[in-house]
Design a protein around this motif. Structure first.
Motif, PDB file in Angstrom:
ATOM      1  N   TYR A 215       1.690  11.824   3.158  1.00 40.04           N
ATOM      2  CA  TYR A 215       1.587  10.429   3.673  1.00 40.04           C
ATOM      3  C   TYR A 215       0.351  10.133   4.510  1.00 40.04           C
ATOM      4  N   PRO A 216      -0.748   9.604   4.062  1.00 39.76           N
ATOM      5  CA  PRO A 216      -0.482   8.335   3.257  1.00 39.76           C
ATOM      6  C   PRO A 216      -1.366   8.314   1.914  1.00 39.76           C
ATOM      7  N   LYS A 217      -1.757   9.710   1.511  1.00 38.41           N
ATOM      8  CA  LYS A 217      -2.132   9.925   0.152  1.00 38.41           C
ATOM      9  C   LYS A 217      -1.596   9.390  -0.815  1.00 38.41           C
ATOM     10  N   ARG A 218      -2.391   8.800  -1.696  1.00 39.59           N
ATOM     11  CA  ARG A 218      -2.017   8.485  -2.861  1.00 39.59           C
ATOM     12  C   ARG A 218      -1.052   9.397  -3.722  1.00 39.59           C
TER      13      ARG A 218
ATOM     14  N   GLN B 229       8.151  11.482  -0.522  1.00 36.44           N
ATOM     15  CA  GLN B 229       6.695  11.671  -0.181  1.00 36.44           C
ATOM     16  C   GLN B 229       6.167  13.183  -0.483  1.00 36.44           C
TER      17      GLN B 229
ATOM     18  N   SER C 241       9.291   6.669   2.218  1.00 33.03           N
ATOM     19  CA  SER C 241       8.541   5.540   2.435  1.00 33.03           C
ATOM     20  C   SER C 241       9.159   4.442   1.640  1.00 33.03           C
TER      21      SER C 241
ATOM     22  N   THR D  96       8.227   0.750   0.233  1.00 35.54           N
ATOM     23  CA  THR D  96       7.057   0.135  -0.401  1.00 35.54           C
ATOM     24  C   THR D  96       7.205  -1.114  -0.950  1.00 35.54           C
TER      25      THR D  96
ATOM     26  N   ASN E  16      10.356   5.452  -2.105  1.00 39.15           N
ATOM     27  CA  ASN E  16       9.475   6.649  -2.556  1.00 39.15           C
ATOM     28  C   ASN E  16       9.753   7.998  -1.807  1.00 39.15           C
TER      29      ASN E  16
ATOM     30  N   GLU F 239       2.658   9.660  -2.850  1.00 31.66           N
ATOM     31  CA  GLU F 239       3.642   8.712  -2.938  1.00 31.66           C
ATOM     32  C   GLU F 239       4.474   8.678  -4.485  1.00 31.66           C
TER      33      GLU F 239
ATOM     34  N   GLY G 202       0.871  -1.236  -0.116  1.00 36.21           N
ATOM     35  CA  GLY G 202       0.274   0.075   0.067  1.00 36.21           C
ATOM     36  C   GLY G 202       0.934   1.268   0.050  1.00 36.21           C
ATOM     37  N   PRO G 203       0.813   2.049   0.998  1.00 37.70           N
ATOM     38  CA  PRO G 203       1.343   3.427   1.045  1.00 37.70           C
ATOM     39  C   PRO G 203       2.846   3.216   1.673  1.00 37.70           C
TER      40      PRO G 203
END
Length: 254
Positions: free
Chosen positions: A123-126, A118, A105, A107, A116, A129, A51-52
């Motif tokens: 974070y954690p919005k798509r 940010q 992050s 992943t 990644n 990422e 995920g994130p």
């Protein structure tokens, strides 16, 4: 009596990577197969998640290198959902702090872990990422490096190279990003790269994986990678004296 002289030509063959003598800018993009690099950071031994991913609020330390968002002294701004990092850094080089501490992050993508940045959305919005900056600070200056780009969808990546005094060495604008490996070196393989900052405007953002650095040097020369090499031939002419003609040296009469 003057002794006759014979000119002897000694030939020396030098093996050098293809294009190694043609680099005409402070940092040159090269074929990754030209390089032999000793160290690898693949993020596999660092905590990550699907995920994130797993959020890191502090710099990530690895063997010989550390990762953050930018270097202290650089300007930071947002361009829509993307980070923008510009300019020189303040010596001595160090990774800069980020308000709120949402830096990077790790992943899981398939069987691999990737890093990644940010972006401003957080974070954690798509949309955050892969749209943030990634700063890479080496413990020691590097002559060459390569890195895998993950998730490119045709956008542009900006690779900003900095020297140990914080000055900007070079910037590469890489268009049409895809899943690929990018490699760079300095002219003459001189260790000058202290840091690298990566930003992008890719529609899906990008991650990085498999950072390789620490050029292998063999017998005082650079380590050669793959079959990307060329041969250069040098000739050295030496004159040596011949002994006077005698029974053992005179040419027989015809």
């Amino acid at each position: 009596m003057l002794r006759p002289m014979r000119r002897v030509v000694w030939w020396f063959f030098l093996i050098w990577p293809a294009g190694a003598l043609a680099c005409d800018r402070p940092v040159c993009g090269v074929d990754p197969q030209e390089l032999s690099l000793a160290r690898l950071v693949d993020f596999e031994d660092m905590a990550g998640g699907y995920g994130p991913g797993r959020l890191y609020r502090q710099a990530i330390e690895a063997d010989g290198v550390s990762f953050g968002e930018h270097l202290a002294g650089q300007s930071r701004s947002a361009d829509g959902p993307y980070d923008r990092i510009d300019g020189p850094a303040t010596p001595p080089l160090r990774l800069g702090d980020v308000p709120g501490g949402a830096l990077l992050s790790i992943t899981r993508v398939g069987k691999s872990s990737v890093l990644n940045g940010q972006g401003p959305a957080g974070y954690p919005k798509r949309e955050a990422e892969g749209e943030g900056a990634i700063a890479i600070l080496f413990d020691h200056d590097q002559a060459a490096l390569s890195v895998d780009i993950v998730g490119g969808e045709g956008g542009t990546g900006w690779f900003l190279f900095l020297a140990r005094d914080g000055s900007v060495l070079d910037r590469h604008d890489l268009t049409g990003l895809g899943e690929e490996t990018r490699a760079f070196r300095t002219p003459g393989m001189e260790p000058r790269i202290a840091a690298l900052v990566i930003t992008n405007d890719d529609p899906e953002g990008i991650a990085i994986d498999n950072l390789r650095f620490e050029l292998i040097r063999q017998m005082g020369a650079i380590g050669l990678g793959g079959d990307a090499r060329a041969t250069y031939v040098l000739a050295h002419v030496v004159s040596i004296a011949l002994p006077p003609a005698g029974p053992d040296t005179a040419h027989p009469s015809r």
